[in-house]
Design a protein around this motif. Sequence first.
Motif, PDB file in Angstrom:
ATOM      1  N   LYS A 508       1.670  -1.470   0.074  1.00 32.48           N
ATOM      2  CA  LYS A 508      -0.036  -0.301  -0.115  1.00 32.48           C
ATOM      3  C   LYS A 508       1.096   1.206  -0.274  1.00 32.48           C
ATOM      4  N   GLN A 509       2.121   1.027   0.515  1.00 29.76           N
ATOM      5  CA  GLN A 509       2.512   2.395   0.665  1.00 29.76           C
ATOM      6  C   GLN A 509       3.581   2.427  -0.533  1.00 29.76           C
ATOM      7  N   VAL A 510       4.959   1.311   0.105  1.00 32.15           N
ATOM      8  CA  VAL A 510       6.071   1.722  -0.618  1.00 32.15           C
ATOM      9  C   VAL A 510       5.863   1.294  -2.167  1.00 32.15           C
ATOM     10  N   LEU A 511       5.462   0.319  -2.750  1.00 31.64           N
ATOM     11  CA  LEU A 511       5.345  -0.262  -4.665  1.00 31.64           C
ATOM     12  C   LEU A 511       4.743   1.208  -5.313  1.00 31.64           C
ATOM     13  N   PRO A 512       2.880   1.805  -4.353  1.00 30.90           N
ATOM     14  CA  PRO A 512       2.375   2.372  -4.982  1.00 30.90           C
ATOM     15  C   PRO A 512       3.465   4.261  -5.140  1.00 30.90           C
ATOM     16  N   LEU A 513       4.382   4.011  -4.474  1.00 31.54           N
ATOM     17  CA  LEU A 513       5.652   5.479  -3.962  1.00 31.54           C
ATOM     18  C   LEU A 513       6.425   5.833  -5.366  1.00 31.54           C
ATOM     19  N   TYR A 514       7.295   3.973  -5.332  1.00 29.06           N
ATOM     20  CA  TYR A 514       8.049   4.138  -6.444  1.00 29.06           C
ATOM     21  C   TYR A 514       7.456   3.520  -7.810  1.00 29.06           C
ATOM     22  N   TYR A 515       6.809   3.460  -7.795  1.00 30.36           N
ATOM     23  CA  TYR A 515       6.209   3.306  -9.289  1.00 30.36           C
ATOM     24  C   TYR A 515       5.517   5.049  -9.831  1.00 30.36           C
ATOM     25  N   ASP A 516       4.378   5.407  -8.406  1.00 32.91           N
ATOM     26  CA  ASP A 516       4.056   6.359  -8.792  1.00 32.91           C
ATOM     27  C   ASP A 516       4.239   7.989  -8.659  1.00 32.91           C
ATOM     28  N   ASN A 517       5.469   7.933  -7.711  1.00 30.28           N
ATOM     29  CA  ASN A 517       5.260   9.049  -6.908  1.00 30.28           C
ATOM     30  C   ASN A 517       6.698   9.118  -6.956  1.00 30.28           C
ATOM     31  N   PRO A 518       8.159   9.068  -8.303  1.00 26.54           N
ATOM     32  CA  PRO A 518       8.654   8.938  -7.990  1.00 26.54           C
ATOM     33  C   PRO A 518       9.856  10.100  -6.909  1.00 26.54           C
ATOM     34  N   ASP A 519       8.789  11.445  -7.073  1.00 24.04           N
ATOM     35  CA  ASP A 519       9.956  12.049  -6.737  1.00 24.04           C
ATOM     36  C   ASP A 519       9.856  11.578  -4.945  1.00 24.04           C
ATOM     37  N   THR A 520       8.765  11.727  -4.933  1.00 20.21           N
ATOM     38  CA  THR A 520       8.612  11.435  -3.791  1.00 20.21           C
ATOM     39  C   THR A 520       9.827  10.919  -2.649  1.00 20.21           C
ATOM     40  N   TRP A 521       9.231   9.138  -3.348  1.00 25.76           N
ATOM     41  CA  TRP A 521      10.606   7.875  -3.463  1.00 25.76           C
ATOM     42  C   TRP A 521      11.986   8.298  -3.583  1.00 25.76           C
ATOM     43  N   LYS A 522      12.531   9.904  -4.454  1.00 33.81           N
ATOM     44  CA  LYS A 522      13.201   9.981  -3.955  1.00 33.81           C
ATOM     45  C   LYS A 522      13.828  10.996  -2.524  1.00 33.81           C
ATOM     46  N   GLN A 523      12.593  11.474  -2.282  1.00 29.65           N
ATOM     47  CA  GLN A 523      12.782  12.355  -0.708  1.00 29.65           C
ATOM     48  C   GLN A 523      13.455  11.530  -0.440  1.00 29.65           C
ATOM     49  N   ILE A 524      12.264  10.674   0.104  1.00 33.20           N
ATOM     50  CA  ILE A 524      12.412   9.871   0.881  1.00 33.20           C
ATOM     51  C   ILE A 524      13.953   9.026   1.498  1.00 33.20           C
ATOM     52  N   ILE A 525      14.589   8.776  -0.161  1.00 29.42           N
ATOM     53  CA  ILE A 525      16.220   8.148  -0.437  1.00 29.42           C
ATOM     54  C   ILE A 525      17.204   9.375   0.242  1.00 29.42           C
ATOM     55  N   LYS A 526      17.063  10.651   0.060  1.00 27.77           N
ATOM     56  CA  LYS A 526      17.872  11.645   0.084  1.00 27.77           C
ATOM     57  C   LYS A 526      17.677  12.015   1.739  1.00 27.77           C
ATOM     58  N   ASN A 527      16.826  12.158   2.367  1.00 25.06           N
ATOM     59  CA  ASN A 527      16.074  12.084   3.533  1.00 25.06           C
ATOM     60  C   ASN A 527      16.618  11.115   4.690  1.00 25.06           C
ATOM     61  N   GLY A 528      16.783  10.139   3.965  1.00 25.42           N
ATOM     62  CA  GLY A 528      17.937   8.926   4.742  1.00 25.42           C
ATOM     63  C   GLY A 528      19.123   8.916   4.314  1.00 25.42           C
ATOM     64  N   MET A 529      19.584   9.050   3.812  1.00 23.27           N
ATOM     65  CA  MET A 529      21.387   9.232   3.068  1.00 23.27           C
ATOM     66  C   MET A 529      21.522  10.440   4.713  1.00 23.27           C
ATOM     67  N   ARG A 530      20.417  11.624   4.807  1.00 23.00           N
ATOM     68  CA  ARG A 530      21.604  12.979   5.306  1.00 23.00           C
ATOM     69  C   ARG A 530      20.885  12.560   7.028  1.00 23.00           C
ATOM     70  N   ASP A 531      19.483  11.714   7.305  1.00 19.95           N
ATOM     71  CA  ASP A 531      19.361  11.426   8.621  1.00 19.95           C
ATOM     72  C   ASP A 531      20.403  10.554   9.077  1.00 19.95           C
ATOM     73  N   VAL A 532      21.053   9.498   8.214  1.00 23.14           N
ATOM     74  CA  VAL A 532      22.522   8.395   8.461  1.00 23.14           C
ATOM     75  C   VAL A 532      23.545   9.292   8.826  1.00 23.14           C
ATOM     76  N   ARG A 533      23.575  10.266   8.144  1.00 26.51           N
ATOM     77  CA  ARG A 533      25.059  10.994   7.838  1.00 26.51           C
ATOM     78  C   ARG A 533      26.595  11.116   9.052  1.00 26.51           C
ATOM     79  N   PHE A 534      25.810  11.826   9.788  1.00 25.60           N
ATOM     80  CA  PHE A 534      26.436  12.209  10.834  1.00 25.60           C
ATOM     81  C   PHE A 534      26.108  10.878  12.352  1.00 25.60           C
ATOM     82  N   GLN A 535      24.607  11.096  12.503  1.00 30.29           N
ATOM     83  CA  GLN A 535      24.700  10.554  13.880  1.00 30.29           C
ATOM     84  C   GLN A 535      24.441   9.045  13.496  1.00 30.29           C
ATOM     85  N   PHE A 536      24.863   8.539  12.125  1.00 29.80           N
ATOM     86  CA  PHE A 536      25.249   6.915  11.961  1.00 29.80           C
ATOM     87  C   PHE A 536      26.605   6.868  11.424  1.00 29.80           C
TER      88      PHE A 536
END
Length: 552
Positions: A508-536
Motif C-alpha cells: 500500500k505504501q512502498v510500491l505505489p510510491l516507487y512507481y507512481d510518485n518517483p519524486d517523493t520516493w527520491k525525497q525519502i532516499i535523500k532524507n535517509g542519506m542525510r539522517d544517517v550521515r552524521f548520527q550513524f
Amino acid sequence: MTNFRNYQVPYQADERYSKKVAYFSMEFAIHQPLKIYSGGLGFLAGSHLRSAYELKQNLIGIGILWKNGYYDQARNQDQTLQVTWMEKTPGFLEDTGIKFQILIHDAPVWVKAYYLNPETFNSAPLFLLSTDLPENDYVSQTITHRLYDANVATKVAQFILLGVGGARLVDELNYSPDVYHLNEAHGVSAAFYLLNKFRNIDMVRKSMVFTTHTPEEAGNERHDIYLLHKMTYFCGLNIDEVRRVTGMPDDMFNHSLAALRFARIANGVSQLHGHVSREMWHKYDNICPILSITNAQNWRYWSDKQLYRAMEENNDWAFDDRKRHLKKRAFEIVADQTGKLFDPNVLTIVWARRFAGYKRADFLTQDKERFEKLLSNTKHPVQIIWAGKPYPSDYPAISTFNNLVHLSKNYKNVAVLIGYELTLSKRLKQATDIWLNNPRVPREASGTSGMTAAMNGAVNLSTDDGWIPEFMDHGHNGFVVPKADYAHMTVHEQDDYDLNQLYDILEKQVLPLYYDNPDTWKQIIKNGMRDVRFQFDSNRMAQEYYDLLYKV
C-alpha cells in the motif's frame, strides 16, 4: 622500521583522544582481503578502527589472524550451500618479530604477533595473534585456524588467546594502555591475566570497559567452570578464588556476567539495547553501570560519494543516473552467479546479513499467497535478492538458506547469492531500493546493515528494533512496522502481526510510491542519506567511546 618493543601509534594522537586504549575483538572487518570476520560484530569493529584512524585516536586493535577465516561460502552441484575452508595468506601484514608463550591446558603454546599498518587500509593499528607456528603441535596450531571453531575446547583456547594472549602482547609492546576495551566478552580472560599482574581487583576494574552486543541471556556464552580451569583460563587462580572474584554461583561460567563484574563501565549498542541490557542483568549484584553507545558505520568507507555529491548539488539527473548505474553494476554479479538478468528499473528488495533464526531471513515467503502475488505483480514489479553466511554448523540457518535457493529456481526475479563479505555487502546496498530488515523485536541489539544501505541510496523497511527507533521517521526517511505489545504475544502471534504489517506497507505504501510518485520516493532516499550521515557515522561512535566510556 616500526619499533614494536616500545610501541606508539605512528601518528600524532589528537589531544582529545590521548588516552591509550587497547581494543580487543574476536573479529575485525577492515577490508575485503583480510577475511577475519563473520558478520556484524566484525563490521562494527572494522568501522571503529577506521574512525579511530580518521580522528587520530590513541587506540590499537587486538585480534586473531584466522588462517582459514570464517569459511568460504561455495555451492554444491544443486546450488545449495557448501562450506569450504581455504588458507588465507595476507602478504600485507608485517611480522612484528614478537613471539611469546602462554599457557593453554597447562602447556606452553607459542604465539606470534602480526601487524596491520594504519596506512595499508586507513585503520587504527591492528595486532593479530597466531598460533599457527612450527614450534607448536598440530592441536595448538589449529587454535587460530577457524573463527568461532565449533569444538568447545578449541573455542575456549581461542578465548584464552584473545584475552590472555592479547594482554600479554600489550605488555610485550610496552604500550601500557589506560583502558582495556573488550568488544563482546570473548576476551574476558584478560581480566585474570591483569589480576595476576596487578594483584588488585580494583586496578583491573579501573582499566577495563566492556561492550555487550547480546540482548538475551541465552545468547551469552557459558562454559563449564572446571573445563575452563583445566584449560588454564583463570591464569593460575583456583576454582574457589575464581568464584570469589567473579561471584559465579554455579558450575557454569558466564563470560558476559564476568565482564560486567570486572569492568568499570559497560555499554549496550543502541538506546533500546542499553535498556534491554539493564533489565536483563539488574537481578545480578556487583554489575557495573551499563550505558548506551549506539553502533555506527564508517561513512568514508561505506558511502557512495557520487550519490551524495549529486544530492548536495541538487542534480536529480545525476542522482538517478548514478543509482541506476550502481544497480546495473551489482546486477552483473547476480547474473554471473545465477544466470538471471535483473532490471535496474524494477523495485529491488534485498535481505542480506548473517543468517540467524531471529533475523527471519525467509520471512516474506511465510505467506505463500502474498509472496506469489508480490512476485507476479506486473503493474508494480519487484525483484528480490537474498545473501548471507550462516554459521557453518548452524544447521537450521543453513536449511533456511538452502530452502531459499530451491525456491529461487521457480522465479526469474528471485536470486540467492553466496560470498556475502564486505565487497558484496557494499554492492548489494548500492543495488537495492528496499533494504529489508525484519528481526524479532527486541532480539537485535543494534544491527548496522541498514545504516550502510542508507549511505548508498537505499530505503530501510524494518521492524522497530536495534538502532531503528533512533533513526526512523516512517514515510519520511524509511518505513517501519509499528511496535505491538510483543511481550504479551506468542512467537507465532508476533510473526503473524509483523508479516501482515510488512506486506501492508509494501503493497500500500512502498510500491505505489516507487512507481507512481518517483519524486517523493527520491525525497525519502535523500532524507535517509542525510539522517544517517552524521548520527550513524562511526566517527560519532568512536568519539562517544572516549567521552563516555574511557574517561575516568
